[in-house]
Design an enzyme around this catalytic site. Structure first.
Site, PDB file in Angstrom:
ATOM      1  CB  ALA A 121       0.981  -1.435   6.069  1.00 38.75           C
ATOM      2  CB  THR A 180      -1.026   3.648   9.087  1.00 37.17           C
ATOM      3  OG1 THR A 180      -0.864   2.761  10.176  1.00 37.17           O
ATOM      4  CG2 THR A 180      -1.321   2.862   7.836  1.00 37.17           C
ATOM      5  CG  PHE A 202      -0.785   0.471  -1.415  1.00 39.81           C
ATOM      6  CD1 PHE A 202      -0.176   1.600  -0.912  1.00 39.81           C
ATOM      7  CD2 PHE A 202      -0.456   0.047  -2.696  1.00 39.81           C
ATOM      8  CE1 PHE A 202       0.747   2.314  -1.670  1.00 39.81           C
ATOM      9  CE2 PHE A 202       0.462   0.753  -3.464  1.00 39.81           C
ATOM     10  CZ  PHE A 202       1.061   1.884  -2.952  1.00 39.81           C
ATOM     11  NE  ARG A 203      -2.373  -6.067   1.013  1.00 38.50           N
ATOM     12  CZ  ARG A 203      -1.114  -5.686   0.862  1.00 38.50           C
ATOM     13  NH1 ARG A 203      -0.647  -4.670   1.559  1.00 38.50           N
ATOM     14  NH2 ARG A 203      -0.316  -6.321   0.028  1.00 38.50           N
ATOM     15  CD  GLN A 263       4.886  -7.427   5.743  1.00 34.21           C
ATOM     16  OE1 GLN A 263       4.419  -7.076   6.825  1.00 34.21           O
ATOM     17  NE2 GLN A 263       4.219  -8.210   4.927  1.00 34.21           N
ATOM     18  CG  ASP A 299       7.995   3.708   5.167  1.00 38.67           C
ATOM     19  OD1 ASP A 299       9.067   3.350   5.706  1.00 38.67           O
ATOM     20  OD2 ASP A 299       6.874   3.382   5.612  1.00 38.67           O
ATOM     21  CG  HIS A 327       7.366  -6.254   0.367  1.00 36.19           C
ATOM     22  ND1 HIS A 327       6.202  -6.164   1.079  1.00 36.19           N
ATOM     23  CD2 HIS A 327       7.576  -7.586   0.199  1.00 36.19           C
ATOM     24  CE1 HIS A 327       5.733  -7.382   1.339  1.00 36.19           C
ATOM     25  NE2 HIS A 327       6.550  -8.261   0.817  1.00 36.19           N
ATOM     26  CB  CYS A 343      17.280   0.900 -15.782  1.00 34.93           C
ATOM     27  SG  CYS A 343      17.136   0.331 -17.504  1.00 34.93           S
ATOM     28  CG  ASN A 385      -1.399  -5.737  13.503  1.00 31.19           C
ATOM     29  OD1 ASN A 385      -0.896  -4.795  12.893  1.00 31.19           O
ATOM     30  ND2 ASN A 385      -2.398  -6.459  13.005  1.00 31.19           N
TER      31      ASN A 385
HETATM   32 ZN    ZN Z   1      19.166   1.173 -18.359  1.00 28.77          ZN
END
Ligand code: ZN
Length: 253
Positions: free
Chosen positions: A26, A30, A37-38, A105, A108, A125, A133, A224
């Protein structure tokens, strides 16, 4: 040691390597303006993550409506985000013939936007740029479904089988894609240098990929903002901006 010396050491590690595995998280996104998210003020300050467990999304229409509301808000930011100098530096590593693969991870699409070859990008991810679907597995372009949502649908369904739709990302409680994890571990075994970019290495099993690379004899570099549990095992650790540091390290103009 001053950061310039650390960067010079990183440049030497890259020069000495032929098969680099990039592991991105992430912190890389950023710096392209995509909120984590965190982090404080992030999505999880305004929504309750327990509403979005995979079992709930499958079985509960209200949960899906809430999920799509949260996710569409995030999509508006993500769809227009642009690669930053760290993404471009990774593209340069591929141009130099040194990039084995990217295990990310992030969801985007920024490694693709930077121009890296799709076959080198392992999205463990999933991706927010597709919708799937949950019943028949049909894949849709994300923006096509977002148009339906903007036109008033709250819980879009598959036009082939009427099953519920969901962005093609891995949710809480959803199994990791086995084929992608197997590929990630194969590359971890094969690489001679693993560069961790913008990941705090606390989300498992993802974080076990760089761990595996180091245990199989690869050099380990971690860039990091904050310390990670693998810092002590790394050959080089830089707590600074990934775009600044990696950009300088690979000599972007
Ligand atoms: Zn379907």
């Amino acid at each position: 040691m001053p950061v310039e010396e650390l960067i010079a050491k990183g440049t030497r590690l890259i020069k000495a390597s032929q098969k680099i595995l990039v592991f991105s998280g992430a912190g890389l996104s950023t710096e392209s303006g995509i909120p984590d998210f965190r982090s404080p003020g992030g999505i999880w300050d305004r929504y309750d993550p327990s509403d979005f467990y995979f079992q709930k999304i499958i079985s509960d229409q209200k949960a899906r409506e809430k999920y799509w509301k949260m996710s569409s808000e995030y999509w508006e930011v993500m769809k227009n985000a642009k690669p930053n100098p760290a993404h471009l530096a990774i593209k340069k590593l591929e141009d130099m013939g040194k990039l084995l693969a990217i295990v990310t991870q992030n969801i985007d699409n920024l490694h693709q936007k930077a121009g890296n070859s799709p076959e080198k990008i392992i999205e463990i991810h999933g991706t927010a740029f597709s919708v799937i679907c949950l019943n028949c597995g049909k894949v849709y372009d994300r923006e096509e479904i977002e148009k339906r949502i903007r036109n008033g649908e709250k819980d879009p369904h598959c036009d082939t089988c009427s099953g519920p739709l969901k962005p093609a990302t891995i949710s809480f409680g959803q199994a990791m894609p086995e084929d992608k994890m197997a590929m990630a571990f194969k590359y971890a075994k094969e690489c001679d240098l693993c560069i961790v970019l913008g990941s705090s290495l606390v989300v498992y099993p993802a974080a076990s990929v760089p761990e595996h690379a180091a245990s199989q004899g690869a050099k380990l570099m971690i860039i990091n903002l904050t310390p990670t549990p693998l810092d002590a095992q790394a050959d080089l650790v830089i707590h600074d901006s990934v775009s600044k540091v990696l950009g300088e390290m690979v000599g972007l103009e």
